[in-house]
Design a protein around this motif. Structure first.
Motif, mmCIF file in Angstrom:
data_model
loop_
_atom_site.group_PDB
_atom_site.id
_atom_site.type_symbol
_atom_site.label_atom_id
_atom_site.label_comp_id
_atom_site.label_asym_id
_atom_site.label_seq_id
_atom_site.Cartn_x
_atom_site.Cartn_y
_atom_site.Cartn_z
ATOM 1 N N ALA A 212 3.767 2.551 6.783
ATOM 2 C CA ALA A 212 4.079 1.149 6.528
ATOM 3 C C ALA A 212 4.333 0.917 5.045
ATOM 4 O O ALA A 212 3.534 1.307 4.203
ATOM 5 N N LEU A 216 3.708 -3.896 5.123
ATOM 6 C CA LEU A 216 2.463 -4.018 4.371
ATOM 7 C C LEU A 216 2.619 -4.998 3.213
ATOM 8 O O LEU A 216 1.685 -5.747 2.891
ATOM 9 N N THR A 217 3.820 -5.047 2.600
ATOM 10 C CA THR A 217 4.037 -6.036 1.534
ATOM 11 C C THR A 217 3.979 -7.451 2.093
ATOM 12 O O THR A 217 3.516 -8.371 1.414
ATOM 13 N N GLU A 220 0.247 -8.308 2.593
ATOM 14 C CA GLU A 220 -0.458 -8.533 1.332
ATOM 15 C C GLU A 220 0.018 -9.803 0.631
ATOM 16 O O GLU A 220 -0.788 -10.503 0.000
ATOM 17 N N LYS A 241 -7.049 -6.997 2.923
ATOM 18 C CA LYS A 241 -6.133 -5.968 2.418
ATOM 19 C C LYS A 241 -6.646 -4.569 2.754
ATOM 20 O O LYS A 241 -5.874 -3.679 3.134
ATOM 21 N N ALA A 244 -5.900 -3.789 6.378
ATOM 22 C CA ALA A 244 -4.499 -3.433 6.597
ATOM 23 C C ALA A 244 -4.234 -1.987 6.197
ATOM 24 O O ALA A 244 -3.595 -1.221 6.932
ATOM 25 N N ARG A 245 -4.755 -1.596 5.040
ATOM 26 C CA ARG A 245 -4.545 -0.223 4.571
ATOM 27 C C ARG A 245 -5.333 0.789 5.410
ATOM 28 O O ARG A 245 -4.897 1.920 5.612
ATOM 29 N N VAL A 248 -3.224 1.612 8.350
ATOM 30 C CA VAL A 248 -2.136 2.535 8.007
ATOM 31 C C VAL A 248 -2.671 3.966 7.955
ATOM 32 O O VAL A 248 -2.106 4.890 8.554
ATOM 33 N N PHE A 253 -1.852 1.037 12.437
ATOM 34 C CA PHE A 253 -1.073 -0.131 11.981
ATOM 35 C C PHE A 253 0.170 -0.283 12.845
ATOM 36 O O PHE A 253 0.799 0.701 13.249
#
Length: 269
Positions: A212, A216-217, A220, A241, A244-245, A248, A253
């Motif tokens: 991603a 992902l941008t 964030e 955040k 989300a990471r 990934v 994700f």
């Protein structure tokens, strides 16, 4: 909150730089590049085509157009001076490419000046997109082509199930990414309403999982916007955040957006 791209010149320099980086990140993405190639292949560029890209940003697609078969010269226009400055620097080695500041709804060109007009992820950010399409019609020569590629941003999702907090963040600030996230669904009617004859309407699916980048941008930026507006605190922003990471890195994700494109011609009379 208003669409940040529609109000880009009013943003602070740090945010402008961050969003310019997002454009280049998206442009380098293999899936995005493949969609762009397919989209451009639907346009029958005449020999020595004179091409205009409206809302060119940092010039990701404009640079591709400058090297496209049958294209002799390209002008990229945008309303944001800082994006144009970045675009000029990145295209310094392309002599057939120039950039100019302009509003999509009031183009500074004579009637019937261009063979092809391109809108790439632009119209969803333009209030009164029909005005931009009407301007494209005006500056196109008879039998010229307009090509529009944009997101069906109402489909944007990072959810893994009901009540996903990351999806809630994206949904909460969706209108800060675009002016009209439903525009893709009205695009054929808008294009026909401005006098064009549609030759091709396509749909695309963009998906990111273990690698991603662009999605992902989006996540964030959504978290930063909600934190900045006081909807939650610093610890919650950091935790979201990190989640989300984590997804990934764990290979769980999932991010998806659908896109659409239209290639249409201006009648000869």
């Amino acid at each position: 909150m208003p669409d940040v791209w529609a109000a880009f010149p009013e943003l602070d320099p740090a945010m402008q730089e961050r969003l310019a980086s997002v454009l280049e990140t998206r442009g380098a993405d293999p899936q995005q590049r493949e969609m762009s190639q397919t989209f451009l292949a639907d346009i029958p560029f005449p020999t020595n085509a004179y091409v205009l890209e409206v809302g060119c940003g940092t010039g990701v697609l404009t640079r591709t157009l400058a090297l496209w078969p049958n294209v002799s010269a390209v002008i990229g226009v945008d309303a944001a001076p800082s994006l144009l400055s970045k675009a000029r620097g990145l295209a310094a080695d392309l002599p057939n490419l120039t950039f100019q500041e302009a509003d999509a709804r009031s183009l500074p060109f004579e009637d019937e000046a261009f063979d092809v007009v391109v809108f790439h992820t632009t119209l969803t950010h333009v209030p009164s997109p029909e005005s931009a399409l009407a301007e494209a019609f005006r500056v196109l020569r008879p039998q010229g082509w307009v090509a529009v590629f944009d997101g069906d941003y109402a489909t944007g999702t990072v959810a893994l199930g009901d009540h996903d907090l990351l999806q809630a963040c994206v949904e909460a600030i969706a209108d800060t990414f675009v002016h009209d996230r439903w525009l893709g669904r009205r695009l054929p009617a808008l294009v026909r309403g401005c006098g064009f004859e549609i030759a091709r309407f396509r749909g695309y699916s963009y998906v990111e999982t273990t690698e991603a980048g662009y999605m992902l941008t989006i996540v964030e930026r959504a978290i930063d916007t909600l934190y900045g507006s006081g909807r939650f605190g610093e610890e919650m922003a950091a935790a979201l955040k990190a989640e989300a990471r984590r997804r990934v890195e764990a290979g769980t994700f999932f991010g998806h957006i659908a896109y659409v494109s239209v290639a249409a011609s201006k009648p000869s009379s």
